[in-house]
Write a protein that holds these residues in place. Structure first.
Motif, PDB file in Angstrom:
ATOM      1  N   SER A   8       5.298   9.325 -68.347  1.00  0.00           N
ATOM      2  CA  SER A   8       6.231   8.231 -68.034  1.00  0.00           C
ATOM      3  C   SER A   8       6.342   8.013 -66.534  1.00  0.00           C
ATOM      4  CB  SER A   8       7.603   8.529 -68.641  1.00  0.00           C
ATOM      5  OG  SER A   8       7.471   8.576 -70.031  1.00  0.00           O
ATOM      6  N   GLY A   9       5.189   7.867 -65.904  1.00  0.00           N
ATOM      7  CA  GLY A   9       5.172   7.517 -64.483  1.00  0.00           C
ATOM      8  C   GLY A   9       5.136   6.007 -64.364  1.00  0.00           C
ATOM      9  N   TYR A  10       4.588   5.563 -63.285  1.00  0.00           N
ATOM     10  CA  TYR A  10       4.561   4.139 -62.989  1.00  0.00           C
ATOM     11  C   TYR A  10       3.859   3.328 -64.096  1.00  0.00           C
ATOM     12  CZ  TYR A  10       4.071  -0.002 -60.368  1.00  0.00           C
ATOM     13  OH  TYR A  10       4.147  -1.288 -59.985  1.00  0.00           O
ATOM     14  N   VAL A  11       2.622   3.725 -64.396  1.00  0.00           N
ATOM     15  CA  VAL A  11       1.828   2.979 -65.396  1.00  0.00           C
ATOM     16  C   VAL A  11       2.451   3.122 -66.778  1.00  0.00           C
ATOM     17  CG1 VAL A  11      -0.438   2.834 -66.514  1.00  0.00           C
ATOM     18  CG2 VAL A  11      -0.292   3.270 -64.068  1.00  0.00           C
ATOM     19  N   GLY A  12       2.876   4.334 -67.115  1.00  0.00           N
ATOM     20  CA  GLY A  12       3.439   4.588 -68.440  1.00  0.00           C
ATOM     21  C   GLY A  12       4.700   3.777 -68.696  1.00  0.00           C
ATOM     22  N   LEU A  13       5.587   3.756 -67.711  1.00  0.00           N
ATOM     23  CA  LEU A  13       6.862   3.045 -67.909  1.00  0.00           C
ATOM     24  C   LEU A  13       6.648   1.542 -68.036  1.00  0.00           C
ATOM     25  CD1 LEU A  13       9.318   4.951 -65.550  1.00  0.00           C
ATOM     26  CD2 LEU A  13       9.248   4.983 -68.049  1.00  0.00           C
ATOM     27  N   VAL A  14       5.780   1.008 -67.187  1.00  0.00           N
ATOM     28  CA  VAL A  14       5.530  -0.439 -67.258  1.00  0.00           C
ATOM     29  C   VAL A  14       4.842  -0.771 -68.584  1.00  0.00           C
ATOM     30  CG1 VAL A  14       4.268  -2.360 -66.218  1.00  0.00           C
ATOM     31  CG2 VAL A  14       5.440  -0.716 -64.754  1.00  0.00           C
ATOM     32  N   GLU A  37      15.398  12.893 -69.254  1.00  0.00           N
ATOM     33  CA  GLU A  37      16.864  12.875 -69.379  1.00  0.00           C
ATOM     34  C   GLU A  37      17.456  11.730 -68.560  1.00  0.00           C
ATOM     35  OE1 GLU A  37      18.689  14.328 -71.579  1.00  0.00           O
ATOM     36  OE2 GLU A  37      16.833  15.284 -72.265  1.00  0.00           O
ATOM     37  N   SER A  38      16.951  11.542 -67.323  1.00  0.00           N
ATOM     38  CA  SER A  38      17.451  10.445 -66.484  1.00  0.00           C
ATOM     39  C   SER A  38      17.156   9.105 -67.135  1.00  0.00           C
ATOM     40  CB  SER A  38      16.779  10.444 -65.111  1.00  0.00           C
ATOM     41  OG  SER A  38      16.943  11.648 -64.490  1.00  0.00           O
ATOM     42  N   LEU A  39      15.931   8.956 -67.640  1.00  0.00           N
ATOM     43  CA  LEU A  39      15.563   7.681 -68.263  1.00  0.00           C
ATOM     44  C   LEU A  39      16.465   7.378 -69.460  1.00  0.00           C
ATOM     45  CD1 LEU A  39      11.700   7.971 -67.919  1.00  0.00           C
ATOM     46  CD2 LEU A  39      13.045   6.019 -67.137  1.00  0.00           C
ATOM     47  N   LYS A  40      16.821   8.440 -70.186  1.00  0.00           N
ATOM     48  CA  LYS A  40      17.728   8.250 -71.334  1.00  0.00           C
ATOM     49  C   LYS A  40      19.065   7.695 -70.883  1.00  0.00           C
ATOM     50  CE  LYS A  40      16.377  11.531 -74.879  1.00  0.00           C
ATOM     51  NZ  LYS A  40      16.710  12.830 -75.454  1.00  0.00           N
ATOM     52  N   GLN A  41      19.444   8.086 -69.664  1.00  0.00           N
ATOM     53  CA  GLN A  41      20.723   7.579 -69.133  1.00  0.00           C
ATOM     54  C   GLN A  41      20.556   6.252 -68.388  1.00  0.00           C
ATOM     55  OE1 GLN A  41      22.231  10.829 -66.766  1.00  0.00           O
ATOM     56  NE2 GLN A  41      21.863  12.219 -68.484  1.00  0.00           N
ATOM     57  N   GLY A  42      19.384   5.696 -68.469  1.00  0.00           N
ATOM     58  CA  GLY A  42      19.141   4.387 -67.854  1.00  0.00           C
ATOM     59  C   GLY A  42      18.768   4.456 -66.382  1.00  0.00           C
ATOM     60  N   ILE A  43      18.467   5.692 -65.895  1.00  0.00           N
ATOM     61  CA  ILE A  43      18.077   5.810 -64.480  1.00  0.00           C
ATOM     62  C   ILE A  43      16.547   5.736 -64.378  1.00  0.00           C
ATOM     63  CG2 ILE A  43      18.162   7.278 -62.411  1.00  0.00           C
ATOM     64  CD1 ILE A  43      20.702   8.587 -63.796  1.00  0.00           C
ATOM     65  N   VAL A  44      16.070   4.689 -63.720  1.00  0.00           N
ATOM     66  CA  VAL A  44      14.624   4.494 -63.597  1.00  0.00           C
ATOM     67  C   VAL A  44      14.171   5.083 -62.259  1.00  0.00           C
ATOM     68  CG1 VAL A  44      12.772   2.766 -63.570  1.00  0.00           C
ATOM     69  CG2 VAL A  44      14.802   2.402 -64.980  1.00  0.00           C
ATOM     70  N   LEU A  64      12.503   0.825 -77.778  1.00  0.00           N
ATOM     71  CA  LEU A  64      11.979   1.752 -76.768  1.00  0.00           C
ATOM     72  C   LEU A  64      12.869   2.973 -76.716  1.00  0.00           C
ATOM     73  CD1 LEU A  64      10.089   2.290 -74.290  1.00  0.00           C
ATOM     74  CD2 LEU A  64      11.751   1.058 -72.890  1.00  0.00           C
ATOM     75  N   LYS A  65      12.213   4.154 -76.777  1.00  0.00           N
ATOM     76  CA  LYS A  65      13.029   5.350 -76.586  1.00  0.00           C
ATOM     77  C   LYS A  65      12.267   6.389 -75.771  1.00  0.00           C
ATOM     78  CE  LYS A  65      12.484   8.257 -80.657  1.00  0.00           C
ATOM     79  NZ  LYS A  65      13.193   8.907 -81.739  1.00  0.00           N
ATOM     80  N   PHE A  66      13.034   7.328 -75.233  1.00  0.00           N
ATOM     81  CA  PHE A  66      12.443   8.374 -74.403  1.00  0.00           C
ATOM     82  C   PHE A  66      12.657   9.712 -75.092  1.00  0.00           C
ATOM     83  CE2 PHE A  66      13.615   4.876 -71.671  1.00  0.00           C
ATOM     84  CZ  PHE A  66      12.397   4.640 -71.038  1.00  0.00           C
ATOM     85  N   SER A  67      11.595  10.516 -75.102  1.00  0.00           N
ATOM     86  CA  SER A  67      11.729  11.810 -75.755  1.00  0.00           C
ATOM     87  C   SER A  67      10.947  12.850 -74.961  1.00  0.00           C
ATOM     88  CB  SER A  67      11.163  11.721 -77.176  1.00  0.00           C
ATOM     89  OG  SER A  67      10.944  13.010 -77.684  1.00  0.00           O
TER      90      SER A  67
END
Ligand code: UDX
Length: 433
Positions: A8-14, A37-44, A64-67
């Protein structure tokens, strides 16, 4: 479609958030638990225009979810994109340990057909290695396909690049894989190139190496312009009007940086070396890029004579505008060289200050260009942020110790700057002032 994004770096997130936006169900995972954990809280963790909103909307719609669990991602998704980093090793080769690690995990966790797509920039033949690794570590007899689908996203406009690509390259060796990927990209209605895996892998390295070559070509020309009094912008315009050449990527300056071009050119030189071909042209491209920084430093010295104890205001730190990314940014090298000569360095950047604080020391961080200019002996434009094009120049002139601008990105017009009372020095620009 159910999609897993591993890395979930730059390419993965986009990629993940754009696929979700197109209506797919996406799980993004990463071995960095803190990041998930940050992404789950909406911190990009990165600044990319529009990304935070896209993530927020798609999480809300449950697309979309983060795991942190790669197992969950692999079990729940038919298509698995590998988007982990492939950083440079000391010798310039790409480090593929991340890819190998992920591949072994996929082999262990997959329990039915999976399409594994390499999206990270990888050397030609990596697809073969992924296939062999899965065959080695897989527990049961499960069918799978490997595909290559390189990304061509530019930082700062990655979402637009994803949604409106010039082309989508798909390297496959089965009809099933081909159909899955064609379906996945159908909503974009973009030109598709279906090819074999090795050609797809090569297209990525070849494209970046070619773009880097264009930049170094115009940068080499900027030296000739400096020596002759010709103007590199005019030359680029005249060349670019020829449709076979094109104007894009002919902006002379202090060279290319970022997380892709320097790394990919190095990796491609190494790949070719391993294959028994000495790609001397690319070695020269790299050399010209490095020399461009020295060229800029020479200009500073020629203008200031003695650098020691001079205060230099740096406008821009990110490797290009609209990003906070400072990886391989020319600014860092320039600052290091100036400090080594005893200069006092002040910096300002609209987005990159937080990241810069973590790596720069003995630097004065300024909150705007005017604080930067106050009592500086010169201003150095290092990144071509739009904000810098519309400054209050008369105010700047009053604040500076002397009205000197050295423009490493050629964003100002020499004649206009002269009219405003500045000594203006560009890269390969017709001299005024
Ligand atoms: C690049 C590729 O463009 C993209 O397709 C790939 O997938 C990832 O790498 P990116 O690194 O985001 O994208 O930046 P890009 O816009 O290509 O610029 C790279 C560097 O070249 C920057 O430092 C930029 O300042 C420099 N550059 C670009 C020039 O010096 N002159 C130019 O004319 C164009």
């Amino acid at each position: 479609m159910n999609i897993a994004i591993i890395g979930s770096g730059y390419v993965g997130l986009v990629t993940g958030s754009c696929f979700a936006e197109l209506g797919n169900k996406v799980i993004c995972t990463d071995n960095n638990r803190k990041k998930i954990e940050s992404l789950k809280q909406g911190i990009v963790p990165i600044y990319e225009p529009g990304l935070e909103e896209l993530i927020r909307n798609n999480v809300k719609r449950k697309r979309l979810k983060f795991s942190p669990s790669i197992k969950e991602a692999v079990r729940d998704s038919e298509v698995i994109f590998i988007t982990v980093g492939t950083p440079s090793l000391e010798n310039g080769e790409a480090d593929l340990t991340g890819i190998e690690n992920v591949t072994r995990n996929i082999a262990v966790y997959m329990n039915t057909y999976r399409l594994i797509v390499e999206k990270s920039t990888v050397p030609v033949e990596t697809g073969n290695w992924i296939k062999r690794t899965i065959q080695t570590y897989i527990k049961k007899k499960i069918s799978f396909d490997v595909a290559s689908n390189p990304e061509f996203l530019r930082e700062g406009q990655a979402i637009n690049d994803f949604m409106h690509p010039d082309r989508i390259v798909i390297g496959v060796e089965s009809k099933r894989a081909k159909e899955i990927l064609i379906n996945l990209y159908k909503p974009l209605n973009a030109p598709l190139l279906i090819t074999d895996i090795k050609s797809a892998e090569l297209i990525k390295h070849a494209s970046n190496a070619f773009l880097a070559t264009k930049i170094s070509f115009i940068n080499a020309l900027s030296r000739i312009c400096d020596k002759t009094g010709a103007d590199v912008k005019e030359v680029a315009m005249g060349m670019g009007l020829d449709r076979r050449i094109g104007r894009a990527f002919l902006d002379a300056g202090i060279g290319y940086g970022g997380s892709c071009f320097p790394k990919d050119v190095d990796a491609f030189i190494k790949i070719c070396e391993k294959l028994g071909y000495d790609f001397g042209l690319l070695k020269e491209v790299k050399k010209i890029n490095q020399q461009q920084i020295e060229f800029m430093l020479r200009k500073i010295k020629d203008a200031l004579w003695i650098i020691k104890d001079k205060t230099i205001g740096i406008l821009g730190l990110s490797f290009k505008p609209n990003t906070d990314d400072i990886r391989n940014a020319p600014s860092l090298e320039i600052i290091k060289a100036l400090q080594a000569e005893g200069a006092k360095v002040k910096v300002y950047d609209p987005q990159a200050l937080p990241k810069a604080r973590a790596v720069l020391s003995n630097v004065k961080f300024c909150l705007n260009p005017y604080i930067l200019a106050r009592d500086s002996d010169c201003l150095l434009v290092v990144t071509e942020w739009d904000e810098f094009k519309e400054l209050d120049f008369l105010r700047l002139k009053k604040l500076l110790k002397r009205p000197l601008i050295i423009d490493g990105r050629n964003i100002y017009e020499p004649k206009l700057m002269q009219k405003l009372g500045f000594t203006y020095i560009g890269i390969g620009r017709k001299p005024y002032g």
